[in-house]
Design a protein around this motif. Sequence first.
Motif, PDB file in Angstrom:
ATOM      1  N   THR A 291      48.077  50.125  59.385  1.00  0.00           N
ATOM      2  CA  THR A 291      47.635  51.501  59.155  1.00  0.00           C
ATOM      3  C   THR A 291      46.401  51.522  58.267  1.00  0.00           C
ATOM      4  OG1 THR A 291      49.927  52.260  59.333  1.00  0.00           O
ATOM      5  CG2 THR A 291      48.351  53.776  58.345  1.00  0.00           C
ATOM      6  N   ILE A 292      46.424  50.717  57.207  1.00  0.00           N
ATOM      7  CA  ILE A 292      45.282  50.648  56.294  1.00  0.00           C
ATOM      8  C   ILE A 292      44.056  50.069  56.994  1.00  0.00           C
ATOM      9  CG2 ILE A 292      44.410  49.481  54.225  1.00  0.00           C
ATOM     10  CD1 ILE A 292      47.317  49.729  53.110  1.00  0.00           C
ATOM     11  N   ILE A 293      44.235  48.999  57.738  1.00  0.00           N
ATOM     12  CA  ILE A 293      43.106  48.375  58.418  1.00  0.00           C
ATOM     13  C   ILE A 293      42.486  49.336  59.430  1.00  0.00           C
ATOM     14  CG2 ILE A 293      42.475  46.565  60.066  1.00  0.00           C
ATOM     15  CD1 ILE A 293      44.403  44.707  58.581  1.00  0.00           C
ATOM     16  N   GLY A 294      43.323  50.047  60.180  1.00  0.00           N
ATOM     17  CA  GLY A 294      42.805  51.002  61.147  1.00  0.00           C
ATOM     18  C   GLY A 294      42.004  52.105  60.476  1.00  0.00           C
ATOM     19  N   GLY A 295      42.521  52.640  59.372  1.00  0.00           N
ATOM     20  CA  GLY A 295      41.796  53.677  58.658  1.00  0.00           C
ATOM     21  C   GLY A 295      40.471  53.195  58.111  1.00  0.00           C
ATOM     22  N   ALA A 296      40.453  51.964  57.592  1.00  0.00           N
ATOM     23  CA  ALA A 296      39.210  51.416  57.046  1.00  0.00           C
ATOM     24  C   ALA A 296      38.159  51.218  58.136  1.00  0.00           C
ATOM     25  CB  ALA A 296      39.502  50.091  56.346  1.00  0.00           C
ATOM     26  N   LEU A 297      38.572  50.761  59.302  1.00  0.00           N
ATOM     27  CA  LEU A 297      37.623  50.545  60.393  1.00  0.00           C
ATOM     28  C   LEU A 297      37.021  51.868  60.883  1.00  0.00           C
ATOM     29  CD1 LEU A 297      39.492  47.786  62.449  1.00  0.00           C
ATOM     30  CD2 LEU A 297      37.352  47.524  61.154  1.00  0.00           C
ATOM     31  N   VAL A 298      37.848  52.881  61.015  1.00  0.00           N
ATOM     32  CA  VAL A 298      37.336  54.182  61.474  1.00  0.00           C
ATOM     33  C   VAL A 298      36.400  54.790  60.433  1.00  0.00           C
ATOM     34  CG1 VAL A 298      37.956  56.533  62.137  1.00  0.00           C
ATOM     35  CG2 VAL A 298      39.319  54.611  62.966  1.00  0.00           C
ATOM     36  N   SER A 299      36.774  54.713  59.164  1.00  0.00           N
ATOM     37  CA  SER A 299      35.918  55.294  58.129  1.00  0.00           C
ATOM     38  C   SER A 299      34.586  54.545  58.039  1.00  0.00           C
ATOM     39  CB  SER A 299      36.627  55.292  56.769  1.00  0.00           C
ATOM     40  OG  SER A 299      36.939  53.980  56.346  1.00  0.00           O
ATOM     41  N   ALA A 300      34.608  53.223  58.219  1.00  0.00           N
ATOM     42  CA  ALA A 300      33.359  52.456  58.225  1.00  0.00           C
ATOM     43  C   ALA A 300      32.482  52.858  59.406  1.00  0.00           C
ATOM     44  CB  ALA A 300      33.661  50.960  58.274  1.00  0.00           C
ATOM     45  N   ALA A 301      33.097  53.130  60.552  1.00  0.00           N
ATOM     46  CA  ALA A 301      32.337  53.559  61.732  1.00  0.00           C
ATOM     47  C   ALA A 301      31.661  54.908  61.486  1.00  0.00           C
ATOM     48  CB  ALA A 301      33.254  53.632  62.949  1.00  0.00           C
ATOM     49  N   LEU A 302      32.359  55.832  60.843  1.00  0.00           N
ATOM     50  CA  LEU A 302      31.775  57.146  60.546  1.00  0.00           C
ATOM     51  C   LEU A 302      30.607  57.025  59.571  1.00  0.00           C
ATOM     52  CD1 LEU A 302      35.123  59.111  60.213  1.00  0.00           C
ATOM     53  CD2 LEU A 302      33.377  59.514  61.959  1.00  0.00           C
ATOM     54  N   LEU A 303      30.754  56.180  58.556  1.00  0.00           N
ATOM     55  CA  LEU A 303      29.653  55.946  57.624  1.00  0.00           C
ATOM     56  C   LEU A 303      28.449  55.330  58.341  1.00  0.00           C
ATOM     57  CD1 LEU A 303      31.621  54.564  54.547  1.00  0.00           C
ATOM     58  CD2 LEU A 303      30.338  56.714  54.624  1.00  0.00           C
ATOM     59  N   THR A 304      28.720  54.474  59.307  1.00  0.00           N
ATOM     60  CA  THR A 304      27.638  53.845  60.062  1.00  0.00           C
ATOM     61  C   THR A 304      26.854  54.880  60.855  1.00  0.00           C
ATOM     62  OG1 THR A 304      28.891  51.785  60.236  1.00  0.00           O
ATOM     63  CG2 THR A 304      27.096  52.098  61.799  1.00  0.00           C
ATOM     64  N   VAL A 305      27.547  55.834  61.462  1.00  0.00           N
ATOM     65  CA  VAL A 305      26.861  56.910  62.185  1.00  0.00           C
ATOM     66  C   VAL A 305      25.967  57.701  61.231  1.00  0.00           C
ATOM     67  CG1 VAL A 305      27.166  59.053  63.484  1.00  0.00           C
ATOM     68  CG2 VAL A 305      28.648  57.094  63.944  1.00  0.00           C
ATOM     69  N   LEU A 306      26.486  58.044  60.056  1.00  0.00           N
ATOM     70  CA  LEU A 306      25.688  58.759  59.072  1.00  0.00           C
ATOM     71  C   LEU A 306      24.464  57.954  58.638  1.00  0.00           C
ATOM     72  CD1 LEU A 306      28.660  60.128  56.954  1.00  0.00           C
ATOM     73  CD2 LEU A 306      26.878  61.571  57.946  1.00  0.00           C
ATOM     74  N   ALA A 307      24.611  56.625  58.654  1.00  0.00           N
ATOM     75  CA  ALA A 307      23.515  55.758  58.205  1.00  0.00           C
ATOM     76  C   ALA A 307      22.430  55.583  59.255  1.00  0.00           C
ATOM     77  CB  ALA A 307      24.069  54.394  57.804  1.00  0.00           C
ATOM     78  N   VAL A 308      22.789  55.471  60.522  1.00  0.00           N
ATOM     79  CA  VAL A 308      21.808  55.058  61.538  1.00  0.00           C
ATOM     80  C   VAL A 308      21.210  56.215  62.331  1.00  0.00           C
ATOM     81  CG1 VAL A 308      22.955  52.822  61.778  1.00  0.00           C
ATOM     82  CG2 VAL A 308      23.539  54.671  63.358  1.00  0.00           C
ATOM     83  N   VAL A 309      21.826  57.395  62.290  1.00  0.00           N
ATOM     84  CA  VAL A 309      21.315  58.521  63.078  1.00  0.00           C
ATOM     85  C   VAL A 309      20.482  59.430  62.177  1.00  0.00           C
ATOM     86  CG1 VAL A 309      21.902  60.511  64.520  1.00  0.00           C
ATOM     87  CG2 VAL A 309      23.309  58.427  64.607  1.00  0.00           C
ATOM     88  N   PRO A 310      19.166  59.530  62.418  1.00  0.00           N
ATOM     89  CA  PRO A 310      18.320  60.391  61.586  1.00  0.00           C
ATOM     90  C   PRO A 310      18.396  61.850  62.019  1.00  0.00           C
ATOM     91  CG  PRO A 310      16.993  59.291  63.245  1.00  0.00           C
ATOM     92  CD  PRO A 310      18.392  58.776  63.425  1.00  0.00           C
ATOM     93  N   GLY A 311      18.053  62.742  61.099  1.00  0.00           N
ATOM     94  CA  GLY A 311      17.921  64.153  61.428  1.00  0.00           C
ATOM     95  C   GLY A 311      19.203  64.860  61.816  1.00  0.00           C
ATOM     96  N   LEU A 312      20.320  64.471  61.254  1.00  0.00           N
ATOM     97  CA  LEU A 312      21.580  65.135  61.582  1.00  0.00           C
ATOM     98  C   LEU A 312      21.544  66.603  61.137  1.00  0.00           C
ATOM     99  CD1 LEU A 312      24.170  62.405  60.489  1.00  0.00           C
ATOM    100  CD2 LEU A 312      23.671  63.124  62.828  1.00  0.00           C
ATOM    101  N   GLY A 313      22.035  67.487  61.996  1.00  0.00           N
ATOM    102  CA  GLY A 313      22.136  68.883  61.632  1.00  0.00           C
ATOM    103  C   GLY A 313      23.197  69.103  60.569  1.00  0.00           C
ATOM    104  N   LEU A 314      23.158  70.271  59.933  1.00  0.00           N
ATOM    105  CA  LEU A 314      24.079  70.565  58.846  1.00  0.00           C
ATOM    106  C   LEU A 314      25.528  70.400  59.272  1.00  0.00           C
ATOM    107  CD1 LEU A 314      24.903  71.669  56.073  1.00  0.00           C
ATOM    108  CD2 LEU A 314      24.580  73.985  56.994  1.00  0.00           C
ATOM    109  N   TRP A 315      25.929  71.030  60.358  1.00  0.00           N
ATOM    110  CA  TRP A 315      27.335  71.022  60.718  1.00  0.00           C
ATOM    111  C   TRP A 315      27.777  69.692  61.316  1.00  0.00           C
ATOM    112  CZ3 TRP A 315      29.989  74.072  58.092  1.00  0.00           C
ATOM    113  CH2 TRP A 315      29.461  75.290  57.675  1.00  0.00           C
ATOM    114  N   THR A 316      26.836  68.948  61.896  1.00  0.00           N
ATOM    115  CA  THR A 316      27.178  67.593  62.336  1.00  0.00           C
ATOM    116  C   THR A 316      27.473  66.707  61.132  1.00  0.00           C
ATOM    117  OG1 THR A 316      25.780  67.816  64.295  1.00  0.00           O
ATOM    118  CG2 THR A 316      26.390  65.584  63.639  1.00  0.00           C
ATOM    119  N   ALA A 317      26.623  66.812  60.101  1.00  0.00           N
ATOM    120  CA  ALA A 317      26.838  66.029  58.877  1.00  0.00           C
ATOM    121  C   ALA A 317      28.148  66.436  58.206  1.00  0.00           C
ATOM    122  CB  ALA A 317      25.663  66.227  57.923  1.00  0.00           C
TER     123      ALA A 317
END
Length: 418
Positions: A291-317
């Motif tokens: 359960t912990i490993i799964g949560g960590a992997l998903v949260s890391a993936a979300l942070l990666t999206v925030l890191a690599v996608v420029p110009g995110l709109g307010l509600w997307t962020a």
Amino acid sequence: MAVAAAGTDRTQAWGIYAVLCAGYVASQFYRVSTAVIAPELMRTLTISPEAMGLITGIFFLVFAAAQLPAGVLLDRFGPRRVMSGLFLLAIAGAGLFATAEGTTGLLVGRGLTGLGCAAGLMGSMVAMARWFPQSYFSQLTSLLYFIGGMGFLLATAPLAIVSEMIGWRGAFWLMAGLTGFLALLLYAVVRDAPPGHPSTTGATESAGEIWQGLKAILAHKELRQLCAMQFVCYATVLSSIGLWAGPYFNDIHGLAGAERGNILLLMNLSTLFGILGYAQVERWLNTRKATIIGGALVSAALLTVLAVVPGLGLWTAVALLVAFGLTSSYVMLLHAHARAMLPDHLIGRGMTFQNLAVFLGVFAFQAATGVIVGQFETVDGAAPELAYRCVYAFLAACTVVALFFYRHTGDVRPREQG
């Protein structure tokens, strides 16, 4: 829901639990109270991003440094005296913060508050371990965090509103008064253990026995492996949501204090419901580690999206950070995992040792992310989007590295615990 441990007064046990939850509200408030007022502090007191990261992080550095001594005190003197006594320091810290005129005053105030809150969660866990069965420990700690999370909520939109009415200084004076009331309540109601409980507060331990207990904790291989995950987990949450979310929405999306407070409120709600959700998911899957490993992997993936996608709109962020808050809130499962590794007489020292890793991580990450943001030139005091994307990339990478160490720990089957 859980029942009290065999032979205990259920009414008394739940009364103690309720007061522990109330006391934890104050600790949670102080942890993230700088997020919503950070832009105002930086502007009115001329605080740099690096200094702001240090001011926020010093709470966690002092908190971390106090963990092992607090663990010894909890095993020796019990949660009642230790928690209520330390809260007196939190009152002093809040008062100093309210009167600060620059970086030094803010640092001293935050540091004292961190020391005063050092036993808030671990002291509660020690008391709960003695008053309730281990099989419900994960659920009770998750509920404690959820209820105590009202402090998180108070530090968002309500703090923004009160600060606009009476100023942030007045808001901290008000919180100092409430903390004093909670200190009295803790001393009056909490009892260290039920009558006849086999565990002891360790009041007769010699200095040598105390040291032997600490050596046993330090030599615990699986506990050290778990600490790698603890170093990163909560640090990513408090760095992204508890520190830089406010400046991010101010600098990139131009949100004022009340608007930032509403969004931070939504994010903190997501972490609280995530805490409760994880307690149920692990019992459904009957595996704490996966359960912990799964949560960590998903949260890391979300942070990666925030890191690599420029110009995110307010509600997307907002959506990405809310989802991150929901999926990254497995910290209480890590605490429960640590509890399952420890004998009763070492609960205080063992739990505070792994909590030391938590708050060393928070200090290190908040200071590091402050340095990252500070490397970029500001325009009218606002950092560029790239600065925040670098912060998210750093947090995602650290989560993946921590998983490499944590994967070596043994699993816990929640439905099979006694």
